[in-house]
Design a protein around this motif. Sequence first.
Motif, PDB file in Angstrom:
ATOM      1  N   ASP A  68       0.813  -1.104  -0.049  1.00 12.02           N
ATOM      2  CA  ASP A  68       0.032   0.110  -0.108  1.00 12.02           C
ATOM      3  C   ASP A  68       0.758   1.387  -0.092  1.00 12.02           C
ATOM      4  OD1 ASP A  68      -2.369  -0.859  -0.375  1.00 12.02           O
ATOM      5  OD2 ASP A  68      -3.020  -1.063   1.754  1.00 12.02           O
ATOM      6  N   GLY A  70       2.417   2.351  -2.461  1.00  9.09           N
ATOM      7  CA  GLY A  70       2.485   2.799  -3.841  1.00  9.09           C
ATOM      8  C   GLY A  70       3.381   2.252  -4.711  1.00  9.09           C
ATOM      9  N   LYS A  71       3.976   0.883  -4.435  1.00  9.92           N
ATOM     10  CA  LYS A  71       4.687   0.475  -5.409  1.00  9.92           C
ATOM     11  C   LYS A  71       4.043   0.112  -6.952  1.00  9.92           C
ATOM     12  CE  LYS A  71       5.345  -4.283  -4.875  1.00  9.92           C
ATOM     13  NZ  LYS A  71       5.173  -4.849  -6.071  1.00  9.92           N
ATOM     14  N   THR A  72       2.959  -0.497  -6.854  1.00 10.84           N
ATOM     15  CA  THR A  72       2.214  -0.582  -8.187  1.00 10.84           C
ATOM     16  C   THR A  72       1.846   0.866  -8.943  1.00 10.84           C
ATOM     17  OG1 THR A  72       1.214  -2.229  -6.857  1.00 10.84           O
ATOM     18  CG2 THR A  72       0.346  -1.673  -9.250  1.00 10.84           C
ATOM     19  N   THR A  73       1.663   1.835  -8.113  1.00 11.51           N
ATOM     20  CA  THR A  73       1.327   3.203  -8.779  1.00 11.51           C
ATOM     21  C   THR A  73       2.693   3.585  -9.544  1.00 11.51           C
ATOM     22  OG1 THR A  73      -0.093   3.365  -6.883  1.00 11.51           O
ATOM     23  CG2 THR A  73       0.238   5.402  -8.505  1.00 11.51           C
ATOM     24  N   ASN A 187       6.621   8.738  -1.049  1.00 11.77           N
ATOM     25  CA  ASN A 187       5.483   8.696  -1.831  1.00 11.77           C
ATOM     26  C   ASN A 187       4.296   9.624  -0.756  1.00 11.77           C
ATOM     27  OD1 ASN A 187       3.652   8.332  -3.958  1.00 11.77           O
ATOM     28  ND2 ASN A 187       3.071   6.410  -3.289  1.00 11.77           N
ATOM     29  N   LYS A 188       3.324   9.985  -1.771  1.00 14.49           N
ATOM     30  CA  LYS A 188       1.971  10.501  -1.214  1.00 14.49           C
ATOM     31  C   LYS A 188       1.916  11.811  -0.348  1.00 14.49           C
ATOM     32  CE  LYS A 188       0.227   5.864  -0.546  1.00 14.49           C
ATOM     33  NZ  LYS A 188      -0.690   5.126   0.369  1.00 14.49           N
ATOM     34  N   ASP A 190       0.921  14.428  -1.163  1.00 18.98           N
ATOM     35  CA  ASP A 190      -0.186  15.075  -1.609  1.00 18.98           C
ATOM     36  C   ASP A 190      -1.176  15.054  -0.336  1.00 18.98           C
ATOM     37  OD1 ASP A 190      -0.346  12.504  -2.449  1.00 18.98           O
ATOM     38  OD2 ASP A 190      -2.478  12.707  -2.927  1.00 18.98           O
ATOM     39  N   SER A 303       4.728  12.278  -5.317  1.00 19.99           N
ATOM     40  CA  SER A 303       3.469  11.782  -5.237  1.00 19.99           C
ATOM     41  C   SER A 303       3.067  10.707  -6.500  1.00 19.99           C
ATOM     42  CB  SER A 303       2.241  12.820  -5.233  1.00 19.99           C
ATOM     43  OG  SER A 303       1.041  12.101  -5.259  1.00 19.99           O
ATOM     44  N   ALA A 304       3.313   9.750  -6.480  1.00 20.38           N
ATOM     45  CA  ALA A 304       3.260   8.761  -7.791  1.00 20.38           C
ATOM     46  C   ALA A 304       1.823   8.834  -8.390  1.00 20.38           C
ATOM     47  CB  ALA A 304       3.399   7.176  -7.324  1.00 20.38           C
ATOM     48  N   ILE A 305       0.723   8.829  -7.591  1.00 23.60           N
ATOM     49  CA  ILE A 305      -0.708   8.971  -8.075  1.00 23.60           C
ATOM     50  C   ILE A 305      -0.802  10.158  -9.110  1.00 23.60           C
ATOM     51  CG2 ILE A 305      -1.905  10.315  -6.244  1.00 23.60           C
ATOM     52  CD1 ILE A 305      -3.304   7.018  -7.791  1.00 23.60           C
TER      53      ILE A 305
HETATM   54  P1  G4P Z   1       1.261  -1.238  -3.375  1.00 24.80           P
HETATM   55  O1  G4P Z   1       1.409  -1.692  -4.689  1.00 24.80           O
HETATM   56  O2  G4P Z   1       2.587  -0.652  -2.800  1.00 24.80           O
HETATM   57  O3  G4P Z   1       0.499  -2.074  -2.540  1.00 24.80           O
HETATM   58  O4  G4P Z   1       0.484   0.146  -3.463  1.00 24.80           O
HETATM   59  P2  G4P Z   1      -0.647   0.693  -4.578  1.00 24.80           P
HETATM   60  O5  G4P Z   1       0.268   1.352  -5.625  1.00 24.80           O
HETATM   61  O6  G4P Z   1      -1.547  -0.252  -4.776  1.00 24.80           O
HETATM   62  O7  G4P Z   1      -1.193   2.035  -4.052  1.00 24.80           O
HETATM   63  C1  G4P Z   1      -1.751   2.009  -2.574  1.00 24.80           C
HETATM   64  C2  G4P Z   1      -2.851   3.005  -2.649  1.00 24.80           C
HETATM   65  O8  G4P Z   1      -2.059   4.254  -2.501  1.00 24.80           O
HETATM   66  C3  G4P Z   1      -3.778   2.940  -3.848  1.00 24.80           C
HETATM   67  O9  G4P Z   1      -5.073   3.478  -3.231  1.00 24.80           O
HETATM   68  C4  G4P Z   1      -3.099   4.025  -4.573  1.00 24.80           C
HETATM   69  O10 G4P Z   1      -4.103   4.761  -5.492  1.00 24.80           O
HETATM   70  C5  G4P Z   1      -2.584   4.887  -3.313  1.00 24.80           C
HETATM   71  N1  G4P Z   1      -1.549   5.874  -3.843  1.00 24.80           N
HETATM   72  C6  G4P Z   1      -0.362   5.667  -4.637  1.00 24.80           C
HETATM   73  N2  G4P Z   1       0.388   6.754  -4.528  1.00 24.80           N
HETATM   74  C7  G4P Z   1      -0.258   7.658  -3.950  1.00 24.80           C
HETATM   75  C8  G4P Z   1      -0.085   9.080  -4.030  1.00 24.80           C
HETATM   76  O11 G4P Z   1       0.870   9.665  -4.582  1.00 24.80           O
HETATM   77  N3  G4P Z   1      -0.919   9.835  -3.116  1.00 24.80           N
HETATM   78  C9  G4P Z   1      -2.218   9.204  -2.566  1.00 24.80           C
HETATM   79  N4  G4P Z   1      -2.853   9.987  -2.158  1.00 24.80           N
HETATM   80  N5  G4P Z   1      -2.446   7.934  -2.915  1.00 24.80           N
HETATM   81  C10 G4P Z   1      -1.253   7.165  -3.677  1.00 24.80           C
HETATM   82  P3  G4P Z   1      -6.087   2.207  -3.017  1.00 24.80           P
HETATM   83  O12 G4P Z   1      -7.562   3.335  -2.664  1.00 24.80           O
HETATM   84  O13 G4P Z   1      -5.830   1.161  -1.980  1.00 24.80           O
HETATM   85  O14 G4P Z   1      -6.404   1.803  -4.567  1.00 24.80           O
HETATM   86  P4  G4P Z   1      -7.157   2.117  -5.661  1.00 24.80           P
HETATM   87  O15 G4P Z   1      -8.489   1.930  -5.545  1.00 24.80           O
HETATM   88  O16 G4P Z   1      -6.517   3.581  -5.893  1.00 24.80           O
HETATM   89  O17 G4P Z   1      -6.477   1.292  -6.915  1.00 24.80           O
END
Ligand code: G4P
Length: 574
Positions: A68, A70-73, A187-188, A190, A303-305
């Motif tokens: 969680d 953010g590895k996949t993102t 990460n994150k 934001d 922030s990867a997302i």
């Molecule tokens: P993982 O592979 O390390 O387990 O993590 P993953 O990328 O699946 O990210 C875990 C959750 O964190 C996801 O939300 C993803 O959207 C969110 N996330 C990743 N990067 C950022 C970021 O920079 N900022 C914020 N605010 N969130 C981020 P989720 O609700 O678990 O899944 P989804 O419904 O978005 O797919």
Amino acid sequence: MDLVLDAFHPLPYNHFISNQAAKIIQNWYLCDSFLTTKLVKDNLFVNMANLKKEISIRRTFGIISHPDAGKTTLTEKLLLFGGAIQIAGAVKSNKIKKSATSDFMEIERQRGISVATSVMAFEYRDKKINILDTPGHQDFAEDTYRTLTAVDSVIVVIDVAKGVETQTEKLVKVCRMRNTPIIVFINKLDREGLDGFDLLDELEQKLGLTVTPLSWPIGMGQRFKGVYNNYEQQLNLFRAHGKQTEEETIAFTDLDNPELENHIGEAAAAELREETTMIREVYPEFDREAYLNGELSPVFFGSAINNFGVKELLDCFVEIAPTPLPRITEERQVNPDEDKFSGFVFKIHANMDPKHRDRIAFLRICSGTFERNTNYLHIRNNKKIKFSNPTAFMAAKKSVVDEAFPGDIIGLYDSGNFKIGDTLTEGEQLHFKGIPSFSPEQFRYVDNADPLKSKQLAKGLTQLMDEGVAQLFIKQETGRKIIGTVGALQFDVIQYRLKNEYGASCTYEPVNLHKACWIECDDPAKLKEFLTRRRRDIAKDKDGKLVFMAESSWTLKMAQENFPEVVFHFQSDF
Ligand code: G4P
């Protein structure tokens, strides 16, 4: 010249012909052999130059994190930059949700996904980048440890709000054992999270890293304005939802420039100046040599997302990350630019189709050039094998390759020849080191539930253990089999796969064990005494190595105290 002549074309019957004729023939042979030698040399030279070039453009790495973070993102954004995928959402999370413990279809689905995403290759700025996927679920940590043997560097993703979490600690420990170069991506940004300096402290204290921030956040959460990238000396301004544009990256060599206020406001500018001064005073300057030796880890924030900070991370990564590194074998160090091919299997994946027992063995190429349809020596079986359809992975696509180079990962179709750790070479006896089994955390006796299918059970168990799904120990006193795993999920996976792929049934019985320790002793008499005194606790692993199955930490401590001559190892590769 004579030597060349002798070696290549000894002159036949020259005493029967005239001196003149002999001279002509000799000149011809000299010329021919000279040309042949030159051609061979030229060819070798061209091949070596090509090999060196291919090595210089490769970067093979893994992304690791606690689930969680953010590895996949992040992986997905990197693939987007590399043009390997066109839309977000194309990379499926390789996560098994916690609820999946008894959901076998979910496990099967995940197995399919993880074949597709095991290796993702793409090109970026003339570099060929191989990302190796590591399972996020902690029950598959052993799989991740093995994958880490096949990478040359890693990027660690940390959630700014959660800081360093347990799974990250374990994975980084494995990287540090091998001095793998580490880049950290926080990460994150934001979201509200921990203070930047507190995070750096955690990285140092919990992960044992020496860090140097190459970018620094300006605020976070609602107040997040961007980062100052001191590697590129530029200011990156943040727009939510990945809406950054090129113009929002501003070259900024001098933070004292009053222009800074115009971009981020007075308070943030003052804070940034103060914090960057502190960074300069407290943290070492970036030194590539130290990073490559695993002694210094650059840290990035983003922030990867929102696709923020990812391009800067990738730009820096391709510049500083190591090209394919030498690998250690039991015999010697193998350098990537050696002309002879060698490689090792670090992962085996069973195919989805239960009717075909085919598996894919993932091979990391360590030296030379791998060529399709060429015979290579499978060291453990002492057998030559050639591969007609070795597979390369470009993003989620697979394609047959004619040749592959050090740093590349190829998939080899296998009908049961390979075990994890197997080596392929052009003939040299080499055994790559560093693919250890760690002591499992959970143990159960495994028994046959269908007496008519004992052969199938034995075969299924052997093959699943070769794949590295779990570890099998055989108690020496009773002959009973014990399965050891990192997490509970594997027991379900094994039972399910035995039934579906081998038609065998097994039952489990609890066994109270704390650790499995591989034992070693230089004194045969002492070893014999130990094995006799502790015979109830002695087992052998899949390779026939002796293992002490300690019931509790106390039993282990007693055994260590009573037998100081015996060395207890917590991993099989010592
Ligand atoms: P993982 O592979 O390390 O387990 O993590 P993953 O990328 O699946 O990210 C875990 C959750 O964190 C996801 O939300 C993803 O959207 C969110 N996330 C990743 N990067 C950022 C970021 O920079 N900022 C914020 N605010 N969130 C981020 P989720 O609700 O678990 O899944 P989804 O419904 O978005 O797919």
